[in-house]
Design an enzyme around this catalytic site. Structure first.
Site, PDB file in Angstrom:
ATOM      1  N   ALA A  94      -5.734  25.204  22.304  1.00  0.00           N
ATOM      2  CA  ALA A  94      -4.279  25.119  22.095  1.00  0.00           C
ATOM      3  C   ALA A  94      -3.633  24.689  23.409  1.00  0.00           C
ATOM      4  O   ALA A  94      -4.189  24.927  24.476  1.00  0.00           O
ATOM      5  CB  ALA A  94      -3.753  26.486  21.679  1.00  0.00           C
ATOM      6  N   GLY A 112      -8.918  27.045  20.677  1.00  0.00           N
ATOM      7  CA  GLY A 112      -8.544  26.392  19.424  1.00  0.00           C
ATOM      8  C   GLY A 112      -9.416  25.181  19.121  1.00  0.00           C
ATOM      9  O   GLY A 112      -9.612  24.825  17.955  1.00  0.00           O
ATOM     10  N   GLU A 134     -12.346  26.574  17.477  1.00  0.00           N
ATOM     11  CA  GLU A 134     -11.929  27.079  16.156  1.00  0.00           C
ATOM     12  C   GLU A 134     -11.764  25.920  15.167  1.00  0.00           C
ATOM     13  O   GLU A 134     -12.098  26.042  13.987  1.00  0.00           O
ATOM     14  CB  GLU A 134     -10.626  27.878  16.298  1.00  0.00           C
ATOM     15  CG  GLU A 134     -10.864  29.187  17.061  1.00  0.00           C
ATOM     16  CD  GLU A 134      -9.593  29.947  17.341  1.00  0.00           C
ATOM     17  OE1 GLU A 134      -8.753  29.416  18.088  1.00  0.00           O
ATOM     18  OE2 GLU A 134      -9.422  31.048  16.796  1.00  0.00           O
ATOM     19  N   GLU A 194      -9.890  32.606  25.119  1.00  0.00           N
ATOM     20  CA  GLU A 194      -8.514  33.121  24.983  1.00  0.00           C
ATOM     21  C   GLU A 194      -8.313  34.448  25.702  1.00  0.00           C
ATOM     22  O   GLU A 194      -7.236  34.726  26.221  1.00  0.00           O
ATOM     23  CB  GLU A 194      -8.164  33.302  23.489  1.00  0.00           C
ATOM     24  CG  GLU A 194      -7.896  32.002  22.745  1.00  0.00           C
ATOM     25  CD  GLU A 194      -9.139  31.347  22.181  1.00  0.00           C
ATOM     26  OE1 GLU A 194     -10.257  31.654  22.649  1.00  0.00           O
ATOM     27  OE2 GLU A 194      -9.001  30.522  21.267  1.00  0.00           O
TER      28      GLU A 194
END
Ligand SMILES: CCC/C=C/C(=O)SCCNC(=O)CCNC(=O)[C@H](O)C(C)(C)COP(=O)([O-])OP(=O)([O-])OC[C@H]1O[C@@H](n2cnc3c(N)ncnc32)[C@H](O)[C@@H]1OP(=O)([O-])[O-]
Length: 719
Positions: A61, A100, A103, A123
């Protein structure tokens, strides 16, 4: 942004394009959503491959977006619609697949990685958890214990390890995009349900509860007071106990709490602060991107004490030839044995052979004649260092750099005895130098930008987090540390015990309290420095040493301890007691309690109860206060530089950002008020007087740290 291309007739190739790491910004997420929808609608397309531009899959992210209001398509439904799509989706992982990014890959039905790729869910290091399904899909792919380990540590794994764990289906030495396309073509028409991780039950593990309890105990012990690792365990436990949908709900709830937390803000600040510090800029505006560093292939290290040994090891590990010098055969042999053993241990751990061929041990300065740079690491004595510097000038090439590892002496004074002042800089390593990440690169008034660039580049090459600092007594780190140490011993005088102070600091998040650190580093080191600086001398009363020296309060407790031969771990006794010299387990020592009580009686001090809050306020705020003075003096380029120094050199807890960030987070007016109070109570401690800059910032409305640069003229901050 995401680029959509059709390749091999039936494959939609979706390329994430957001340099430098293809972070999942709102624009990238929008591009992915549109591209996936287009691929699913296009009848010619039979499979989809995801990749990242410039051979980097995705760094996760976009962390910069976390501080603003979130816009664009959210990650969770985006990844879910990829997984639910009726065409095989394959992730082609090159470079990194982190957070992310991983993911997203877990939402694909297949994953192919290049051998050089690194994968992970980091994270937790940003105060968060992998909340785009990572805590629910990864355990279903690799099992609860392995997922717990990766998610709670944020560790990156190699492609090879990812293959062994089952995170990827294939590893290729070649182009991962080509391999992914071949795999995609080969699986067209295969059933997709078995590849949809959300439909799988977590890989079965005996005694899941026990495994999660053990992980919880471990993270609580490893990262005391840090919320994110605990939330990570709770989310993975949910994956083990609950159906996927409920697990996702739990993941979201836990993330909501973390996302808003001060800890997450501090850790994200620390992430950018570290990167900003690498973009150094000097007062004359010479900086990282306009100054060329010299290449260093051969270096000299003068002095093979603890510091010199660690420096030599760090250089050799980075492939740099080292000429290591000592003054007598015994010291040389001792140093050689220690350096060789460290390199052998390290090589054994990594399964490679130790690079001993890069080392020359000698007593002769003449062996330094063709080195590019020398790092002097002799005793912390100005006259000795000056002698070494002028001797070096007789043998070194005219353009060789001379660096000093002094922890606080005047770099200009040292440079003045050389024939090359522009080529002299400080390279202040932290003990043990082959382990500690921090390097302060000290520029003197005559240091050339090229010399600074060379020291910074060398530091980076040997794996250090480097910060440029100006020349003043103690530079940044030790200038602040001195005042923090003073506060800690004043607290003992006033009624605290070493255990109380250390416990408060450890609960705040320091891995070790200040008295335990003192015992570890050796209390005699500071004693020697105090003697050299004239604070201790023959005129000091040996029976009742004065508590007033050089016009301010002075605490003689550390000197009295050293007079008893209590140097810390090395002598088996310091602020704590150890089973034997060299052992590490600190135990309370009743003798120290008696010693403190006698001391207070002798000086007529009535002990009072000291709270943890007072310990933290006096220790943390004194650091920030001096940090403001350092900014005023232009010694550090910005508050984030001070914070990086404390994070990487002094064990400041990352979830508190750094002393300057902490002050900003607590509120500058609160810090000012507390300092005013403590200064009123202790008028004999001038360092408690609030700095002018702190007062000014409060008068200007206590702006958050990111805005200080518009209030402080000489700041060279990238925040
Ligand atoms: C629901 C949400 C769930 C998901 C959460 C997440 O994914 S959380 C995220 C989980 N992901 C992570 O925690 C991964 C964080 N990133 C890294 O660990 C490393 O950057 C790296 C290994 C990707 C590359 O290392 P390297 O030594 O090659 O390079 P470098 O480190 O010097 O960085 C180069 C530039 O890129 C910038 N930047 C980097 N990443 C991001 C980002 N995600 N965003 C924005 N920017 C990012 C960095 O600031 C720097 O910018 P500058 O200073 O040039 O303006």
């Amino acid at each position: 942004m995401a680029r959509y291309t059709r390749v091999k007739g039936s494959i939609a190739l979706i390329t994430l394009t957001n340099p430098p790491v293809n972070a999942l910004s709102a624009a990238v997420r929008r591009g992915i959503v549109e591209s996936v929808s287009r691929a699913l609608k296009d009848e010619q397309v039979k499979a989809v491959v995801f990749c990242g531009e410039n051979e980097k899959f995705c760094g996760g992210a976009d962390i910069k977006e976390f501080s603003g209001s979130v816009s664009g398509p959210p990650l969770v439904p985006m990844i879910h619609s990829m997984e639910a799509g009726e065409k095989p989706m394959v992730a082609a992982i090159e470079g990194v697949a982190l957070g992310g990014g991983l993911e997203l890959a877990l939402g694909c039905h297949y994953r192919v990685a290049n051998t050089k790729a690194r994968l992970g869910l980091p994270e937790v290091t940003l105060g968060l958890l992998p909340a785009a399904g990572g805590t629910q899909r990864l355990p279903r792919l690799i099992g609860i214990p392995a997922a717990l380990e990766l998610i709670t540590t944020g560790r990156h794994v190699s492609a090879q390890e990812a293959l062994q764990l089952g995170m990827v289906d294939q590893v290729t030495e070649g182009n991962a995009v080509q391999a992914a396309m071949e795999l995609a073509l080969s699986v067209i028409g295969h059933p997709l349900n078995p590849c949809r991780l959300s439909l799988r039950a977590p890989v079965w593990a005996p005694d899941v509860d026990g495994v999660c309890d053990a992980a919880l105990a471990q993270v609580k012990q490893r990262s005391r007071g840090v919320m994110a690792p605990v939330a990570c365990v709770q989310a993975v436990r949910a994956a083990a106990m609950l159906p996927y949908g409920k697990g996702m709900e739990r993941e979201r709830q836990l993330m909501d709490t973390l996302f808003r937390s001060g800890q997450a803000q501090a850790m994200q600040y620390a992430f950018f602060a570290q990167r900003n510090a690498g973009k150094w800029i000097l007062p004359n505006r010479a900086q990282w991107n306009n100054t060329k560093a010299r290449e260093v292939q051969r270096a000299g290290v003068i002095g093979l004490g603890t510091m010199g040994q660690g420096i030599a090891v760090s250089l050799v590990k980075a492939g740099i030839s080292v000429v290591a010098i000592e003054t007598d055969t015994k010291q040389l042999e001792w140093g050689k044995k220690a350096v060789t053993a460290m390199l052998q241990r390290d090589a054994q751990r990594r399964g490679v052979s130790p690079p001993l061929h890069l080392l020359t041990f000698t007593l002769s300065f003449h062996q330094l004649r063709d080195v590019d740079l020398v790092i002097e690491a002799v005793f912390e004595d100005m006259n000795l260092k000056k002698r070494v510097f002028s001797d070096l000038c007789k043998v070194l090439r005219v353009n060789a750099l001379i660096c000093t590892n002094t922890s606080g002496l005047n770099v200009d004074e040292l440079a003045a005895v050389t024939d090359r002042q522009p080529l002299v800089v400080g390279m202040h390593f932290f003990a043990p130098a082959h382990v500690m990440k921090l390097l302060e690169v000290v520029y003197g008034s005559r240091s050339s930008p090229e010399a600074v660039a060379t020291a910074m580049a060398l530091g980076k090459r040997i794996g250090k987090v480097c910060v440029t600092v100006g020349n003043c007594s103690g530079f940044v780190g030790n200038r602040m540390l001195k005042l923090y140490l003073d506060q800690s011993v004043y607290l003992l005088e006033e009624g605290a015990t070493p255990e109380q102070v250390d416990q408060a600091l450890e609960e705040f998040g320091f891995a070790m309290g200040i008295f335990k650190v003192g015992d570890l580093s050796g209390l005699d080191v500071g004693w020697r420095v105090r003697k050299a600086s004239g604070l201790i001398g023959p005129d000091v009363d040996p029976v009742k040493p004065s508590r007033w020296r050089l016009g301010r309060r002075y605490c003689p407790l550390p000197d009295m301890l050293c007079q008893q031969g209590r140097f810390g771990q090395k002598t088996g006794r310091g602020w704590y007691l150890y089973d034997s010299p060299g052992s590490k387990e600190a135990k309370s020592d009743p003798e120290i309690q008696n010693f403190l009580e006698d001391y207070r009686r002798k000086y007529g001090i009535i002990p009072r109860r000291i709270t943890s809050q007072e310990v933290i306020e006096r220790c943390a705020f004194i650091l920030a206060n001096e940090g403001f003075r350092i900014l005023e003096d232009g010694i550090a380029a910005g508050p984030e530089h001070i914070d990086v120094i404390y994070l990487f050199g002094y064990g400041w807890p990352r979830h508190r950002g750094g002393p300057m960030f902490y002050a900003s987070q607590v509120g500058l007016s609160v810090v000012l008020e507390k300092l005013e109070h403590y200064h009123r109570v202790h008028p004999d401690v001038p360092s408690l007087e609030p700095s002018r800059l702190l007062r000014r910032l409060v008068a200007e409305g206590s702006p958050p740290i990111q805005q200080w640069k518009s209030h402080i003229k000489n700041l060279r901050s990238h925040l």
